[in-house]
Design an enzyme around this catalytic site. Structure first.
Site, PDB file in Angstrom:
ATOM      1  CB  SER A   5      -1.468  -1.879  -3.007  1.00  0.00           C
ATOM      2  OG  SER A   5      -0.441  -1.349  -3.528  1.00  0.00           O
ATOM      3  CE  LYS A  28      -0.780  -2.866  -7.520  1.00  0.00           C
ATOM      4  NZ  LYS A  28      -1.275  -2.584  -6.267  1.00  0.00           N
TER       5      LYS A  28
END
Length: 793
Positions: free
Chosen positions: A693, A736
């Site tokens: 990611s 996140k």
């Protein structure tokens, strides 16, 4: 001819300290000397006139005594005979001559040498002394009859009484006394007083011997009684068999237990068959105890005992909300599950069930997955409370033996059923809420694969006939509400994971942690530390500081520990009368918990070249990740540091290949990479990092470093990149985004396919952030490096 000291004469004589073995005047004893000082003193005495002084140590544990460690009164003795032992020790036959007092220590090394003077006893002879001598003689004989061991030589000396004084010293040698008591007898100069003490000591010893004999007699009697009862039982059994009598009482009791258990027909037949085998066995047959244990297990299992299956959806929702803050989707899924159970129950009441009819609805097995401390186990307890069922939890962490799940065969000594059957027996009902904790940490070795043994138990299609190796009969687990927990899914075998309905537990946001602490943890810890709300308070601002600067986790365990630390310190202050009550403010937190453990990660102060803010997911929740890229003259090497995993290293290589394939768009030379070295580093190098990611963040940092264009500092990003520049979906979006919000980031770049995940984000977080959803790397660069907007367009 033996020379004795006069009453006023003194002589210099070697000394031998003794720990235990004592000698008295007019007595003989065999002593063993092994210490170097003692051996040297013995040898010196043998070279002189064979006389030594025996002094008792005050503390037997001292190996090398000094003069202050010895008593001053001892015995002048004669060494009659010596024998050297195998290890160099001296075995000496010592005869006591007279009692002496040390007047002066001449030297201590290499052995003790002293001046002594004779001590004369006060001897009296009257009827009282004679009576005490006779009493002691009778008691000694009585003690010998009770089992006291006395050396034959001492016994003959005692029986052949020469004088009361001689008798007294001989008795002192055979009494079972402590060393301090022996020294007191030696120091006593009055014969009558010494005999009185010896009367007291011999009476005490006889009393103890009588008690010991009494205990021994009772034990022997019990043993004989037990043997007699066993013999009579066997005799009665034989008589009953000869007369065609009925079954043994124990067999009748077991038969009644089997009938009361209301087992399925095939299980009852198995139990009665084993009972018949037992009735034909002798109770001395080792297999009889195994069969009894097996029948006890069969009869104790709740074959037909169930908790009332009353499901009140409103009440269940209330209980879940009382016990847990947040977790909205999890609570909804559990309430849906309970609603289906209640609906099925109502329809089954209205329908006539046919024999051997299979259940149309098979309940799924729930699997709670999430980081530690987010409430997976506690919500299982709440489910049991909402259903009014028993709750059983077994931990599967570290289990490597298949028999732990399925049980051992009865052919093994000490065999037992597996943990599932043991849990059912412990619950006492056949429909408990059964939690299998840490299912992702089950191991495997030569003893089998426990996770494979779970396949049958956790399969709704076949667990109605679960087979345990010990029971050898099927047990219906279809009514059990199974819940499993795990931190990760990667280690769970696919076949087992296919049987589970996964419910993910995300990490808590800062706001959720604050509410959990305020509404649950503080109350719990106040009660645990015997504090009232008036005695200890924590302000909201102080609580937020604890969450931000003293914890970094997805759950709330560390937060609870920090609150407990505060309350312990406050409790101590109250006990020490320093405070009657305390309110913890922001300034008080470091005083109680010490300096801040974690720094508040914030974005860079200004836009910089080659530095990008990435968003990462960890088991402790979301975090921001600074990715740094440096370009230097070289030969085309790519260096990767920061404890990166294989997947993250591949993302770096993919990012570089993407840039090299589009060198014209970025204004780079054809062979730019041949004369450069690129170094990619992710700070906090001791922390392992992996996953795809960070792809777009690494690419952006590389482009910035190669083109000398700064990256916007308030932009955070996450997403996987392909060689063609496509941006792919990633996970952990909620964690996140919360980390980005906490760090002060204003714009978040996400893959377009992750737009759906914003539904889980709290509204107060969404208001403060601008989201840009991208499908290609060009779109990322337009936002992160605005100077490329025209070039890329």
């Amino acid at each position: 001819m033996v020379f004795l000291l006069g009453s006023s004469e003194q002589s210099i004589i070697p000394v031998v300290p003794v720990r235990e073995g004592m000698i008295f005047p007019f007595t003989e004893n065999l002593l063993v000397f092994g210490r170097q000082k003692s051996i040297t003193a013995i040898n010196e005495a043998l070279n002189r006139d064979k006389k030594i002084v025996i002094l008792m140590q005050k503390n037997p544990s001292i190996n090398d005594p000094r003069k202050e460690d010895l008593y001053q009164i001892g015995v002048l003795a004669l060494i009659e005979k010596t024998v050297i032992g195998e290890k160099g020790e001296i075995n000496a036959l010592i005869k006591g001559l007279e009692k002496v007092r040390v007047t002066e220590f001449i030297k201590e090394s290499p052995f003790f040498e002293v001046k002594v003077e004779k001590i004369v006893d006060e001897i009296s002879s009257d009827e009282e002394v004679e009576a005490m001598v006779k009493h002691i003689s009778m008691q000694i004989k009585k003690a010998i009859n009770l089992g006291k061991a006395v050396d034959f030589v001492f016994l003959m000396n005692i029986l052949n009484i020469v004088s009361p004084q001689n008798f007294s010293y001989q008795i002192a040698m055979v009494l079972d006394l402590k060393e301090s008591e022996k020294q007191k007898l030696l120091e006593e100069t009055n014969l009558k007083k010494r005999l009185m003490k010896e009367v007291e000591y011999i009476n005490r010893e006889v009393k103890i011997l009588e008690i010991e004999q009494n205990i021994s007699a009772k034990t022997q009697k019990k043993f004989e009684q037990g043997m007699k009862e066993t013999f009579l039982k066997e005799k009665m059994k034989t008589i009953e068999e000869e007369l065609g009598g009925g079954e043994d009482r124990e067999i009748k009791e077991m038969t009644n237990k089997i009938k009361k258990a209301k087992m399925p027909k095939d299980v009852e037949e198995k139990a009665l068959k084993e009972l018949k085998r037992l009735s034909k066995m002798s109770q001395f047959n080792p297999e009889a105890s195994y069969i009894k244990t097996y029948l006890d297990w069969l009869t104790d299992l709740p074959w037909s005992v169930s908790s009332p299956n009353n499901v009140d959806i409103k009440q269940a929702e209330k209980i879940l909300n009382e016990d847990h803050f947040g977790l909205k989707k999890i609570k909804e899924r559990i309430l849906e599950y309970l609603a289906v159970m209640e609906l099925r129950k109502r329809k089954e009441k209205n329908q006539e069930k046919k024999p051997n009819q299979k259940k149309e609805y098979q309940p799924t097995i729930l699997c709670f997955v999430g980081p530690p401390g987010v409430g997976k186990t506690s919500i299982g307890k709440s489910i049991a409370r909402a259903l009014n069922r028993k709750f059983i939890k077994i931990s599967l962490g570290g289990i490597r033996d298949e028999a732990e799940i399925r049980g051992h065969r009865r052919t093994y000594v000490g065999a037992l059923p597996g943990r599932i059957i043991q849990g059912i027996k412990q619950a006492g009902t056949n429909n408990p809420v059964f939690m299998l904790d840490e299912i992702d940490k089950v191991g495997r070795d030569y003893r089998g694969d426990p996770s494979a043994a779970l396949l049958e138990a956790l399969d709704p299609e076949q667990n109605h006939a679960f087979s345990d190796h010990y029971l050898e009969v099927n047990f219906d687990l279809s009514n059990v509400f199974f819940i499993t927990t795990a931190n990760i899914l990667d280690t769970i075998p696919d076949a087992l994971l296919d049987r589970l309905e996964v419910i993910r537990f995300p990490g808590y946001t800062e706001d959720e942690k604050f509410n959990i602490a305020k509404n649950y943890l503080i109350k719990k810890q106040l009660l645990a530390h015997s504090l009232s709300p008036n005695e200890a308070r924590i302000t909201d601002e102080a609580l937020k500081i604890i969450i931000r600067r003293y914890t970094r986790e997805a759950g709330v365990r560390e937060l609870e520990r920090q609150i407990a630390t505060l309350f312990r310190k406050i409790a101590r202050e109250i006990i020490e009368n320093k405070n009657k009550s305390k309110t913890i403010g922001v300034s008080d937190v470091p005083k109680y918990l010490g300096p801040y453990i974690y720094s508040a990660q914030i974005i860079e102060e200004k836009d910089k070249i080659g530095i990008v803010t990435g968003l990462a997911w960890t088991q402790a929740g979301g975090d921001i990740l600074f990715i740094e890229v440096a370009v230097m003259p070289g030969k085309g090497h790519l260096t990767l540091t920061g404890h990166l995993g294989d997947v993250m290293k591949e993302s770096c290589q993919a990012a570089l290949s993407y840039i090299r394939s589009r060198w014209q768009i970025f204004g780079l030379k054809t062979n730019f990479f041949n004369n450069l070295d690129i170094h990619v580093h992710v700070p906090e190098g001791a922390v392992p990092k992996d996953g795809p990611s960070a792809g777009i963040a690494i690419t952006t940092a590389m482009v910035s470093a190669l083109t000398k264009k700064p990256v916007r500092r308030e932009v955070g990003m996450t997403g996987e990149i392909t060689l063609r520049g496509r941006v792919l979906e990633i996970g952990g979006v909620k964690e996140k985004i919360i980390a980005a919000h906490r760090a002060g980031i204003k714009t978040v770049i996400l893959p377009a396919d992750n737009k759906k995940d914003l539904e889980d984000i709290p509204k107060y977080v969404l208001k403060d952030l601008r989201f840009v959803f991208v499908k290609h790397m060009d779109e990322v660069l337009k936002v992160a490096i605005p100077t490329f907007l025209k070039k890329i367009a």
